[in-house]
Enzyme design. Sequence first.
Site, PDB file in Angstrom:
ATOM      1  N   ASN A   9       0.873  -1.175   0.000  1.00 22.49           N
ATOM      2  CA  ASN A   9       0.000   0.000   0.000  1.00 22.49           C
ATOM      3  C   ASN A   9       0.909   1.224   0.000  1.00 22.49           C
ATOM      4  O   ASN A   9       1.473   1.593   1.017  1.00 22.49           O
ATOM      5  CB  ASN A   9      -0.883  -0.013   1.260  1.00 22.49           C
ATOM      6  CG  ASN A   9      -1.765   1.226   1.367  1.00 22.49           C
ATOM      7  OD1 ASN A   9      -1.823   2.031   0.441  1.00 22.49           O
ATOM      8  ND2 ASN A   9      -2.444   1.372   2.497  1.00 22.49           N
ATOM      9  N   TRP A  10       1.053   1.804  -1.186  1.00 26.50           N
ATOM     10  CA  TRP A  10       1.971   2.948  -1.300  1.00 26.50           C
ATOM     11  C   TRP A  10       1.413   4.203  -0.640  1.00 26.50           C
ATOM     12  O   TRP A  10       2.141   5.174  -0.450  1.00 26.50           O
ATOM     13  CB  TRP A  10       2.245   3.246  -2.773  1.00 26.50           C
ATOM     14  CG  TRP A  10       3.169   2.280  -3.454  1.00 26.50           C
ATOM     15  CD1 TRP A  10       3.839   1.223  -2.881  1.00 26.50           C
ATOM     16  CD2 TRP A  10       3.543   2.288  -4.837  1.00 26.50           C
ATOM     17  NE1 TRP A  10       4.600   0.578  -3.823  1.00 26.50           N
ATOM     18  CE2 TRP A  10       4.443   1.216  -5.029  1.00 26.50           C
ATOM     19  CE3 TRP A  10       3.214   3.096  -5.923  1.00 26.50           C
ATOM     20  CZ2 TRP A  10       5.009   0.934  -6.284  1.00 26.50           C
ATOM     21  CZ3 TRP A  10       3.772   2.813  -7.163  1.00 26.50           C
ATOM     22  CH2 TRP A  10       4.659   1.745  -7.337  1.00 26.50           C
ATOM     23  N   LYS A  11       0.129   4.220  -0.368  1.00 23.18           N
ATOM     24  CA  LYS A  11      -0.517   5.432   0.163  1.00 23.18           C
ATOM     25  C   LYS A  11      -0.195   6.618  -0.758  1.00 23.18           C
ATOM     26  O   LYS A  11      -0.113   6.425  -1.972  1.00 23.18           O
ATOM     27  CB  LYS A  11      -0.091   5.666   1.612  1.00 23.18           C
ATOM     28  CG  LYS A  11      -0.304   4.411   2.457  1.00 23.18           C
ATOM     29  CD  LYS A  11      -0.128   4.626   3.917  1.00 23.18           C
ATOM     30  CE  LYS A  11      -0.343   3.299   4.649  1.00 23.18           C
ATOM     31  NZ  LYS A  11      -0.292   3.414   6.090  1.00 23.18           N
ATOM     32  N   HIS A  91      -9.607   1.557   4.389  1.00 22.18           N
ATOM     33  CA  HIS A  91      -8.370   1.681   5.176  1.00 22.18           C
ATOM     34  C   HIS A  91      -8.603   2.624   6.356  1.00 22.18           C
ATOM     35  O   HIS A  91      -9.382   3.585   6.243  1.00 22.18           O
ATOM     36  CB  HIS A  91      -7.252   2.207   4.272  1.00 22.18           C
ATOM     37  CG  HIS A  91      -5.918   2.134   4.930  1.00 22.18           C
ATOM     38  ND1 HIS A  91      -5.485   3.089   5.815  1.00 22.18           N
ATOM     39  CD2 HIS A  91      -4.947   1.200   4.872  1.00 22.18           C
ATOM     40  CE1 HIS A  91      -4.289   2.746   6.265  1.00 22.18           C
ATOM     41  NE2 HIS A  91      -3.944   1.609   5.711  1.00 22.18           N
ATOM     42  N   GLU A  93      -6.980   4.981   7.465  1.00 19.96           N
ATOM     43  CA  GLU A  93      -6.735   6.398   7.167  1.00 19.96           C
ATOM     44  C   GLU A  93      -7.933   7.018   6.456  1.00 19.96           C
ATOM     45  O   GLU A  93      -8.228   8.206   6.639  1.00 19.96           O
ATOM     46  CB  GLU A  93      -5.450   6.533   6.329  1.00 19.96           C
ATOM     47  CG  GLU A  93      -4.219   6.273   7.207  1.00 19.96           C
ATOM     48  CD  GLU A  93      -3.043   5.632   6.491  1.00 19.96           C
ATOM     49  OE1 GLU A  93      -3.009   5.642   5.254  1.00 19.96           O
ATOM     50  OE2 GLU A  93      -2.157   5.110   7.205  1.00 19.96           O
ATOM     51  N   GLU A 163      -5.925  -4.820  10.317  1.00 17.09           N
ATOM     52  CA  GLU A 163      -4.874  -3.832  10.538  1.00 17.09           C
ATOM     53  C   GLU A 163      -5.155  -3.066  11.832  1.00 17.09           C
ATOM     54  O   GLU A 163      -5.902  -2.065  11.804  1.00 17.09           O
ATOM     55  CB  GLU A 163      -4.829  -2.838   9.380  1.00 17.09           C
ATOM     56  CG  GLU A 163      -4.522  -3.447   8.045  1.00 17.09           C
ATOM     57  CD  GLU A 163      -3.893  -2.440   7.097  1.00 17.09           C
ATOM     58  OE1 GLU A 163      -2.769  -2.693   6.654  1.00 17.09           O
ATOM     59  OE2 GLU A 163      -4.494  -1.387   6.845  1.00 17.09           O
ATOM     60  N   GLY A 169       2.037   2.234  10.696  1.00 15.98           N
ATOM     61  CA  GLY A 169       2.999   3.326  10.558  1.00 15.98           C
ATOM     62  C   GLY A 169       3.682   3.707  11.857  1.00 15.98           C
ATOM     63  O   GLY A 169       4.350   4.742  11.932  1.00 15.98           O
ATOM     64  N   SER A 209       2.959  -2.195  10.285  1.00 15.01           N
ATOM     65  CA  SER A 209       4.401  -2.284  10.504  1.00 15.01           C
ATOM     66  C   SER A 209       5.008  -3.640  10.148  1.00 15.01           C
ATOM     67  O   SER A 209       5.960  -4.089  10.781  1.00 15.01           O
ATOM     68  CB  SER A 209       4.751  -1.897  11.950  1.00 15.01           C
ATOM     69  OG  SER A 209       4.360  -0.547  12.208  1.00 15.01           O
ATOM     70  N   GLY A 230       2.559  -1.146   4.262  1.00 17.98           N
ATOM     71  CA  GLY A 230       2.676   0.259   3.912  1.00 17.98           C
ATOM     72  C   GLY A 230       4.132   0.645   3.721  1.00 17.98           C
ATOM     73  O   GLY A 230       4.731   0.416   2.663  1.00 17.98           O
ATOM     74  N   GLY A 231       4.722   1.220   4.768  1.00 18.19           N
ATOM     75  CA  GLY A 231       6.083   1.770   4.704  1.00 18.19           C
ATOM     76  C   GLY A 231       7.102   0.856   4.040  1.00 18.19           C
ATOM     77  O   GLY A 231       7.879   1.298   3.186  1.00 18.19           O
TER      78      GLY A 231
HETATM   79  P1  PGA Z   1       2.499   0.254   7.626  1.00 20.51           P
HETATM   80  O1  PGA Z   1       1.065   0.497   6.952  1.00 20.51           O
HETATM   81  O2  PGA Z   1       3.009  -1.054   7.062  1.00 20.51           O
HETATM   82  O3  PGA Z   1       3.327   1.436   7.220  1.00 20.51           O
HETATM   83  O4  PGA Z   1       2.280   0.154   9.084  1.00 20.51           O
HETATM   84  C1  PGA Z   1       0.182  -0.579   6.716  1.00 20.51           C
HETATM   85  C2  PGA Z   1      -1.082  -0.062   6.111  1.00 20.51           C
HETATM   86  O5  PGA Z   1      -1.512   1.047   6.476  1.00 20.51           O
HETATM   87  O6  PGA Z   1      -1.683  -0.730   5.258  1.00 20.51           O
END
Ligand code: PGA
Length: 248
Positions: A9-11, A91, A93, A163, A169, A209, A230-231
């Site tokens: 997930n590049w966001k 998600h 966010e 999640e 994050g 994470s 994500g990251g």
């Molecule tokens: P993260 O994000 O791996 O940076 O914690 C995961 C996500 O939000 O899908």
Amino acid sequence: MRKKIAAGNWKMNMLVHEVDQYIHDMTNVNDNAEVIIGAPSIYLQRLLDLKPKGIKIAAQDVSIHDKGAYTGEISAAMLHAMGVDAAIIGHSERRLYHHETDELIGLKVQQCLSNRVIPIYCCGETLAQRQANDQEKVVEEQVLTALSALTAEQMTEVVIAYEPVWAIGTGVTASNDQAEEMHAFIRKCLEKQWNAEVAQSVRILYGGSVNPQNADGLFACPNVDGGLVGGASLKANDFMSIIISAAK
Ligand code: PGA
């Protein structure tokens, strides 16, 4: 056997030259895992043009509407017609910054299913809810509110991403035991609401994470079918290492 998924997930990250470099660097994608990249919508066509071998492409959201006067929105039919395979839906966010509710998220999942786009439905408790030991109640309610209108057949097409918000994050990952416990619980909810076949076939990803160091342990849990990352998906090498963990 559920095939494991490594979904990035590049966001809202990456500039276009970085996208090109990333795909160039994604060599040897192991096809024992299903690999998905969730990219900002402006890059979907670019990714489709680059045709990265063995990688499915996902959007990060979809409209609840079929088509029409909805400025800024993208429909599931548009995604499918372009060749986009999947969409990340609900998600945390989007729940937080765009006030998405499970009712709305459920409509988005239905749009995906009606248009042959794989919905990756995200759920998970906040830190306060975990501290109050409410994680099971919260996640069950999220899953049932968003998804209970689906038939068993539709449900088998859905990918769930558990999640926990406190792990996204933050660098704080759920322990293998915490992840396994929640994934087993979600599977139990699926069995109760639909049936054992649905419960056994739906892929449930862990997100929060995930990194090259912890992916092996998390993905070895019997009810964890890969990760939404994500990251650590922003660097091709790290993501490739996570794909290898999912392919084991
Ligand atoms: P993260 O994000 O791996 O940076 O914690 C995961 C996500 O939000 O899908």
